[in-house]
Design a protein around this motif. Sequence first.
Motif, PDB file in Angstrom:
ATOM      1  N   TYR A  94       0.840  -1.200   0.000  1.00  0.00           N
ATOM      2  CA  TYR A  94       0.000   0.000   0.000  1.00  0.00           C
ATOM      3  C   TYR A  94       0.879   1.255   0.000  1.00  0.00           C
ATOM      4  CZ  TYR A  94      -3.832  -3.109   1.372  1.00  0.00           C
ATOM      5  OH  TYR A  94      -4.760  -4.117   1.415  1.00  0.00           O
ATOM      6  N   GLU A  95       0.419   2.272  -0.703  1.00  0.00           N
ATOM      7  CA  GLU A  95       1.072   3.583  -0.706  1.00  0.00           C
ATOM      8  C   GLU A  95       0.055   4.654  -0.336  1.00  0.00           C
ATOM      9  OE1 GLU A  95       4.226   4.083  -1.146  1.00  0.00           O
ATOM     10  OE2 GLU A  95       4.871   2.131  -1.925  1.00  0.00           O
ATOM     11  N   GLY A  96       0.539   5.768   0.166  1.00  0.00           N
ATOM     12  CA  GLY A  96      -0.321   6.910   0.435  1.00  0.00           C
ATOM     13  C   GLY A  96      -1.251   6.757   1.623  1.00  0.00           C
ATOM     14  N   VAL A  97      -0.896   5.888   2.566  1.00  0.00           N
ATOM     15  CA  VAL A  97      -1.713   5.721   3.774  1.00  0.00           C
ATOM     16  C   VAL A  97      -1.327   6.803   4.784  1.00  0.00           C
ATOM     17  CG1 VAL A  97      -2.324   4.172   5.661  1.00  0.00           C
ATOM     18  CG2 VAL A  97      -1.904   3.247   3.367  1.00  0.00           C
ATOM     19  N   ASN A  98      -2.306   7.549   5.270  1.00  0.00           N
ATOM     20  CA  ASN A  98      -2.026   8.706   6.120  1.00  0.00           C
ATOM     21  C   ASN A  98      -1.642   8.338   7.553  1.00  0.00           C
ATOM     22  OD1 ASN A  98      -2.626  10.641   4.075  1.00  0.00           O
ATOM     23  ND2 ASN A  98      -4.807  10.300   4.439  1.00  0.00           N
ATOM     24  N   GLY A 340      -0.403  -2.706  27.800  1.00  0.00           N
ATOM     25  CA  GLY A 340       0.182  -2.850  26.486  1.00  0.00           C
ATOM     26  C   GLY A 340       0.317  -1.497  25.818  1.00  0.00           C
ATOM     27  N   GLU A 341       0.994  -1.485  24.691  1.00  0.00           N
ATOM     28  CA  GLU A 341       1.180  -0.257  23.929  1.00  0.00           C
ATOM     29  C   GLU A 341       0.954  -0.550  22.453  1.00  0.00           C
ATOM     30  OE1 GLU A 341       4.466   2.038  26.756  1.00  0.00           O
ATOM     31  OE2 GLU A 341       4.997   1.532  24.684  1.00  0.00           O
ATOM     32  N   LEU A 342       0.853   0.548  21.685  1.00  0.00           N
ATOM     33  CA  LEU A 342       0.783   0.407  20.248  1.00  0.00           C
ATOM     34  C   LEU A 342       1.678   1.457  19.600  1.00  0.00           C
ATOM     35  CD1 LEU A 342      -1.269   2.926  19.573  1.00  0.00           C
ATOM     36  CD2 LEU A 342      -3.039   1.230  19.962  1.00  0.00           C
ATOM     37  N   LEU A 343       1.981   1.229  18.337  1.00  0.00           N
ATOM     38  CA  LEU A 343       2.786   2.157  17.551  1.00  0.00           C
ATOM     39  C   LEU A 343       1.867   2.936  16.631  1.00  0.00           C
ATOM     40  CD1 LEU A 343       5.547   3.165  16.298  1.00  0.00           C
ATOM     41  CD2 LEU A 343       5.324   1.230  14.704  1.00  0.00           C
ATOM     42  N   ILE A 344       2.077   4.232  16.547  1.00  0.00           N
ATOM     43  CA  ILE A 344       1.336   5.090  15.627  1.00  0.00           C
ATOM     44  C   ILE A 344       2.341   5.755  14.695  1.00  0.00           C
ATOM     45  CG2 ILE A 344      -0.235   7.049  15.398  1.00  0.00           C
ATOM     46  CD1 ILE A 344      -1.032   6.478  18.380  1.00  0.00           C
ATOM     47  N   ILE A 345       2.120   5.624  13.402  1.00  0.00           N
ATOM     48  CA  ILE A 345       2.946   6.297  12.400  1.00  0.00           C
ATOM     49  C   ILE A 345       2.058   7.304  11.689  1.00  0.00           C
ATOM     50  CG2 ILE A 345       4.447   6.029  10.393  1.00  0.00           C
ATOM     51  CD1 ILE A 345       4.848   3.114  11.173  1.00  0.00           C
ATOM     52  N   GLU A 346       2.349   8.587  11.899  1.00  0.00           N
ATOM     53  CA  GLU A 346       1.493   9.648  11.363  1.00  0.00           C
ATOM     54  C   GLU A 346       2.303  10.930  11.212  1.00  0.00           C
ATOM     55  OE1 GLU A 346      -3.020  11.338  12.200  1.00  0.00           O
ATOM     56  OE2 GLU A 346      -1.789  10.709  13.903  1.00  0.00           O
ATOM     57  N   ASP A 347       2.098  11.634  10.094  1.00  0.00           N
ATOM     58  CA  ASP A 347       2.779  12.913   9.859  1.00  0.00           C
ATOM     59  C   ASP A 347       4.291  12.787  10.027  1.00  0.00           C
ATOM     60  OD1 ASP A 347       0.303  14.147   9.433  1.00  0.00           O
ATOM     61  OD2 ASP A 347       0.079  14.627  11.555  1.00  0.00           O
ATOM     62  N   ASN A 348       4.838  11.714   9.490  1.00  0.00           N
ATOM     63  CA  ASN A 348       6.278  11.447   9.542  1.00  0.00           C
ATOM     64  C   ASN A 348       6.812  11.332  10.966  1.00  0.00           C
ATOM     65  OD1 ASN A 348       6.729  11.486   6.684  1.00  0.00           O
ATOM     66  ND2 ASN A 348       6.530  13.719   6.754  1.00  0.00           N
ATOM     67  N   GLN A 349       5.947  10.992  11.897  1.00  0.00           N
ATOM     68  CA  GLN A 349       6.364  10.789  13.283  1.00  0.00           C
ATOM     69  C   GLN A 349       6.098   9.347  13.701  1.00  0.00           C
ATOM     70  OE1 GLN A 349       4.207  13.858  15.541  1.00  0.00           O
ATOM     71  NE2 GLN A 349       6.163  14.888  15.870  1.00  0.00           N
ATOM     72  N   LEU A 350       6.972   8.841  14.563  1.00  0.00           N
ATOM     73  CA  LEU A 350       6.813   7.529  15.179  1.00  0.00           C
ATOM     74  C   LEU A 350       6.427   7.769  16.636  1.00  0.00           C
ATOM     75  CD1 LEU A 350      10.026   5.847  13.746  1.00  0.00           C
ATOM     76  CD2 LEU A 350       7.690   5.660  12.854  1.00  0.00           C
ATOM     77  N   ARG A 359       0.627   9.702  24.748  1.00  0.00           N
ATOM     78  CA  ARG A 359       1.512   9.437  23.617  1.00  0.00           C
ATOM     79  C   ARG A 359       2.876  10.077  23.859  1.00  0.00           C
ATOM     80  NH1 ARG A 359      -1.976  10.327  18.043  1.00  0.00           N
ATOM     81  NH2 ARG A 359      -3.752   8.988  18.573  1.00  0.00           N
ATOM     82  N   SER A 360       3.874   9.453  23.288  1.00  0.00           N
ATOM     83  CA  SER A 360       5.212  10.038  23.337  1.00  0.00           C
ATOM     84  C   SER A 360       5.958   9.689  22.067  1.00  0.00           C
ATOM     85  CB  SER A 360       5.982   9.553  24.568  1.00  0.00           C
ATOM     86  OG  SER A 360       6.150   8.147  24.538  1.00  0.00           O
ATOM     87  N   ILE A 361       6.855  10.567  21.655  1.00  0.00           N
ATOM     88  CA  ILE A 361       7.638  10.323  20.452  1.00  0.00           C
ATOM     89  C   ILE A 361       8.621   9.193  20.712  1.00  0.00           C
ATOM     90  CG2 ILE A 361       9.254  11.342  18.807  1.00  0.00           C
ATOM     91  CD1 ILE A 361       6.458  12.468  18.606  1.00  0.00           C
TER      92      ILE A 361
END
Length: 362
Positions: A94-98, A340-350, A359-361
Amino acid sequence: MKPLQSIHLFWLLLLSHSSLATPLAPQDNTPIYDGPYVFIEPGAAQPQTAHWICHNQLAQTPIKQAKLSRPSDCAQLPEPTLNSHATALLPDTYEGVNKVIALSDVHGQYDVLINLLRRHKVIDSQLHWAAGDAHLVMTGDMFDRGHQVNEVLWFMYQLNQQAQAAGGQLHLLMGNHEQMVMRGDLRYVHPRYQTASEQLGRSYDALYANDTVLGQWLRSKHTIVKINDTLFLHGGISQEWIDRKLTLSRVNALYRQHIDKSKPELKQDDLLNFLFFGNGPTWYRGYFKANFNQQELDNILAYFNVKRIVVGHTSQSQVLGLFDNQVIAVDSSIKLGESGELLIIEDNQLIRGHYDGARSIL
């Protein structure tokens, strides 16, 4: 203590936890409520009957217009609506996923999963998809150890349909424990499921066989996906993958084609032996070993043309970035049933998504 040493120590401590290293034993005489189990009868256009375990006894209800309704005295078991498109084969790239959200190794801990997703607004108060066009990736291991595997599976089954309807996607990747159960390796199955097996006259793996609704759904899923510049899978990619010149599409197809084969059958074939065991993508732990180096990682990233690899399988106390976040471990020990935790990838941030919703970077 150095970070890598602390990772190794945490893993060793986790493996020593008796409930994870050995099959569980019944603890009390609490009544068993379980299900639904839906089998596909030969020649039937659609499933007709749902099977439930209510206070240790088998009960059945008719399926009307694809809706399952539990017996009135059968606790709060899932009441899903069957989806005729659930087994459609999706792309593996997939490409272009926000926005991408990833987690792993739930192992039947339904309550922890629900709390984590709700606190990060992936689902709403009614447990419905609330993440719009985001993609949620579960990198394997819903089965085994915990006591609410069926609840997790049916929740994901419903969420799959809701995410697609909203323009998003759920990627349910196969881990080593899905593969173990499907080939009849039942060492880690929670004793709660002995009752369903006995009442339905099927071994536990047969409760998710290819003649069941959940079994067909699971067998349609990928083991590895690439979303934007990130590769997602359960264990990891080793140098052996590159040496064999494998591709995502070929490997995902091989997993689906051979997932029901026995261990001896798989080991007779050199390629299948690699894929299903040892250094294969659902078992590999090389990124967490001291002898794994940056050059090897660079080769792997270049081969797939990605910036990072996200994996589960190797337990941590949190979402953890290694090699300057080129490897991200998302098995945050949900299996322990506490957090537990999860990973969020959004706006070029991890971003680390904490259990309390903070949330924390990374």
